[in-house]
Design an enzyme around this catalytic site. Structure first.
Site, PDB file in Angstrom:
ATOM      1  N   LYS A 143       8.653  83.056  44.958  1.00 46.85           N
ATOM      2  CA  LYS A 143       9.925  82.912  44.211  1.00 46.85           C
ATOM      3  C   LYS A 143       9.855  81.696  43.280  1.00 46.85           C
ATOM      4  O   LYS A 143       9.419  80.621  43.682  1.00 46.85           O
ATOM      5  CB  LYS A 143      11.107  82.775  45.183  1.00 46.85           C
ATOM      6  N   HIS A 175      13.174  81.764  51.042  1.00 50.67           N
ATOM      7  CA  HIS A 175      12.562  82.916  50.370  1.00 50.67           C
ATOM      8  C   HIS A 175      11.041  82.811  50.438  1.00 50.67           C
ATOM      9  O   HIS A 175      10.486  81.759  50.739  1.00 50.67           O
ATOM     10  CB  HIS A 175      12.997  82.993  48.905  1.00 50.67           C
TER      11      HIS A 175
HETATM   12  N1  NAD Z   1      19.956  90.345  42.617  1.00 49.80           N
HETATM   13  C1  NAD Z   1      19.238  90.725  43.688  1.00 49.80           C
HETATM   14  O1  NAD Z   1      19.740  91.421  44.616  1.00 49.80           O
HETATM   15  C2  NAD Z   1      17.793  90.342  43.747  1.00 49.80           C
HETATM   16  C3  NAD Z   1      16.967  90.755  44.807  1.00 49.80           C
HETATM   17  C4  NAD Z   1      15.610  90.471  44.740  1.00 49.80           C
HETATM   18  C5  NAD Z   1      15.096  89.792  43.647  1.00 49.80           C
HETATM   19  N2  NAD Z   1      15.917  89.387  42.660  1.00 49.80           N
HETATM   20  C6  NAD Z   1      15.430  88.748  41.435  1.00 49.80           C
HETATM   21  O2  NAD Z   1      14.721  89.723  40.679  1.00 49.80           O
HETATM   22  C7  NAD Z   1      13.720  89.079  39.903  1.00 49.80           C
HETATM   23  C8  NAD Z   1      12.373  89.741  40.167  1.00 49.80           C
HETATM   24  O3  NAD Z   1      11.985  89.524  41.506  1.00 49.80           O
HETATM   25  P1  NAD Z   1      10.609  90.106  42.079  1.00 49.80           P
HETATM   26  O4  NAD Z   1      10.421  89.491  43.420  1.00 49.80           O
HETATM   27  O5  NAD Z   1      10.594  91.593  41.935  1.00 49.80           O
HETATM   28  O6  NAD Z   1       9.575  89.456  41.045  1.00 49.80           O
HETATM   29  P2  NAD Z   1       8.140  89.991  40.597  1.00 49.80           P
HETATM   30  O7  NAD Z   1       7.486  88.821  39.940  1.00 49.80           O
HETATM   31  O8  NAD Z   1       7.464  90.672  41.740  1.00 49.80           O
HETATM   32  O9  NAD Z   1       8.488  91.112  39.500  1.00 49.80           O
HETATM   33  C9  NAD Z   1       8.922  90.834  38.209  1.00 49.80           C
HETATM   34  C10 NAD Z   1       8.292  91.892  37.321  1.00 49.80           C
HETATM   35  O10 NAD Z   1       8.864  91.797  36.020  1.00 49.80           O
HETATM   36  C11 NAD Z   1       7.828  92.048  35.096  1.00 49.80           C
HETATM   37  N3  NAD Z   1       8.183  91.547  33.768  1.00 49.80           N
HETATM   38  C12 NAD Z   1       8.299  90.274  33.348  1.00 49.80           C
HETATM   39  N4  NAD Z   1       8.574  90.233  32.030  1.00 49.80           N
HETATM   40  C13 NAD Z   1       8.642  91.530  31.614  1.00 49.80           C
HETATM   41  C14 NAD Z   1       8.896  92.165  30.358  1.00 49.80           C
HETATM   42  N5  NAD Z   1       9.120  91.439  29.257  1.00 49.80           N
HETATM   43  N6  NAD Z   1       8.895  93.504  30.304  1.00 49.80           N
HETATM   44  C15 NAD Z   1       8.691  94.246  31.415  1.00 49.80           C
HETATM   45  N7  NAD Z   1       8.417  93.715  32.630  1.00 49.80           N
HETATM   46  C16 NAD Z   1       8.418  92.366  32.725  1.00 49.80           C
HETATM   47  C17 NAD Z   1       6.625  91.319  35.696  1.00 49.80           C
HETATM   48  O11 NAD Z   1       5.403  91.761  35.122  1.00 49.80           O
HETATM   49  C18 NAD Z   1       6.774  91.697  37.164  1.00 49.80           C
HETATM   50  O12 NAD Z   1       6.127  92.924  37.463  1.00 49.80           O
HETATM   51  C19 NAD Z   1      13.788  87.599  40.267  1.00 49.80           C
HETATM   52  O13 NAD Z   1      14.601  86.913  39.330  1.00 49.80           O
HETATM   53  C20 NAD Z   1      14.470  87.621  41.638  1.00 49.80           C
HETATM   54  O14 NAD Z   1      15.112  86.411  41.952  1.00 49.80           O
HETATM   55  C21 NAD Z   1      17.241  89.659  42.691  1.00 49.80           C
HETATM   56  O1  LIG Z   2      13.085  87.632  46.265  1.00 45.99           O
HETATM   57  C1  LIG Z   2      13.898  87.087  45.503  1.00 45.99           C
HETATM   58  O2  LIG Z   2      13.541  86.429  44.506  1.00 45.99           O
HETATM   59  C2  LIG Z   2      15.344  87.204  45.775  1.00 45.99           C
HETATM   60  N1  LIG Z   2      16.160  86.773  44.873  1.00 45.99           N
HETATM   61  C3  LIG Z   2      17.582  86.831  44.908  1.00 45.99           C
HETATM   62  C4  LIG Z   2      18.146  85.432  44.848  1.00 45.99           C
HETATM   63  O3  LIG Z   2      17.665  84.604  44.048  1.00 45.99           O
HETATM   64  O4  LIG Z   2      19.089  85.146  45.576  1.00 45.99           O
HETATM   65  C5  LIG Z   2      18.111  87.661  46.048  1.00 45.99           C
HETATM   66  C6  LIG Z   2      17.293  87.589  47.284  1.00 45.99           C
HETATM   67  C7  LIG Z   2      15.809  87.879  47.008  1.00 45.99           C
END
Ligand code: NAD
Ligand SMILES: O=C(O)C1=N[C@H](C(=O)O)CCC1
Length: 273
Positions: free
Chosen positions: A166, A162
């Site tokens: 992350k 990643h």
């Molecule tokens: N399940 C999936 O398909 C998938 C895909 C991508 C990312 N993710 C996960 O999603 C999460 C976010 O990833 P990202 O790359 O967008 O991170 P990021 O850091 O770019 O975004 C997170 C956002 O959440 C905001 N935030 C934090 N606490 C908050 C609160 N109390 N109220 C409102 N906003 C708040 C932050 O200010 C930030 O803008 C991570 O846990 C990542 O692993 C999951």
């Molecule tokens: O960008 C991230 O953070 C991602 N998080 C998810 C994970 O933890 O697997 C999904 C892929 C991108």
């Protein structure tokens, strides 16, 4: 706004300025199946009070970024939440109060967080997955099948890569794949998991499921499940090149959740896998 548009499910995006938040704002506002009704950021964030479209550097979207989840959730049918574990458990309680479907993409959740999500799911629908893409959810099924077919002569290793920002490892996806491999083998992942090998670790234990994490640059997300035997190796791989796959999956989950009974669901439920 036309009368037809008003009847579409209203969606709140939490963490709207984040990598996934911005992708979700684009996906929901371009959809003809849902409408964007609110965007949240953490208190003190520079985007609070701004139109989300303008804050993203594009056209006006008519939704002002707020730090008030209660007010936002009261006008929504679903909350799509890709933020951080502590924020997600707080949103879960509020989404349940509002009876809004809570779609959770946040990873890095620990047992105490998961217990709070289960409590919230007694009152409302929660759809949660460490990866919302169709491809990864298919890979999970394939992993389980291959693990079922092979015995512990094949060593299972999950390797994920990643971007440099992350914060959690192994990734949520790697854990889903590890769980699927363990289920296929009929074992408990917590009892066979090896992550963070470093130093004189000793030889690999038979039946262990190993995890390795790479972090760098702008890698969106790559996962290999390796089944390594004597003289042959099977590698199941998923490569994400665009975050829209996660946003599309999350929106699909938010729509699917509208007709469900309260409870905890996964993307496998949403996709019928
Ligand atoms: N399940 C999936 O398909 C998938 C895909 C991508 C990312 N993710 C996960 O999603 C999460 C976010 O990833 P990202 O790359 O967008 O991170 P990021 O850091 O770019 O975004 C997170 C956002 O959440 C905001 N935030 C934090 N606490 C908050 C609160 N109390 N109220 C409102 N906003 C708040 C932050 O200010 C930030 O803008 C991570 O846990 C990542 O692993 C999951
Ligand atoms: O960008 C991230 O953070 C991602 N998080 C998810 C994970 O933890 O697997 C999904 C892929 C991108």
């Amino acid at each position: 706004m036309s009368e037809t548009t008003m009847t579409l499910p209203g969606i709140v995006i939490t963490g709207a300025s984040g990598r996934m938040g911005q992708m979700l704002v684009r996906t929901v506002s371009a959809s003809n199946q849902a409408r964007l009704v609110a965007c949240l950021e953490r208190p003190g964030h520079a985007w609070i009070g701004q139109d989300v479209g303008i804050a993203m550097g594009g056209p006006v979207l008519g939704v002002t970024v707020s730090d008030d989840p209660l007010e936002a959730f009261s006008k929504a049918q679903a909350v799509i939440d890709f933020t951080a574990p502590q924020a997600t458990v707080e949103f879960a309680a509020l989404a349940a109060q509002a009876r809004a479907v809570h779609v959770i993409g946040t990873t890095g959740l620990e047992a105490a967080h998961l217990a709070r999500l289960s409590a919230a799911a007694r009152h409302a629908v929660i759809v949660r997955a460490g990866n919302m893409s169709l491809g990864v959810n298919l890979l999970v099924q394939l992993t389980r099948k291959v693990a079922e077919a092979l015995d512990a002569d094949f060593d299972i290793e999950v390797v994920e890569a990643h971007h440099r920002h992350k914060v959690d490892a192994p990734s949520g996806t790697a854990l889903m794949l590890g769980e699927a491999a363990a289920a296929g083998r009929g074992v408990n992942l917590a009892e066979v998991s090896d992550s963070g090998r470093d130093g004189i670790t000793g030889a690999r234990g038979r039946g262990r499921i190993g995890f390795a994490a790479i972090r760098g640059g702008d890698i969106v997300g790559e996962h290999d499940v390796i089944f390594a035997g004597e003289g042959e190796r099977i590698v199941l791989r998923h490569v994400a090149t665009d975050r829209t796959i996660f946003a599309r999956g999350a929106l699909r989950a938010a729509l699917w959740g509208q007709d469900r009974e309260p409870g905890e669901y996964s993307m496998a439920d949403v996709l019928g896998l």
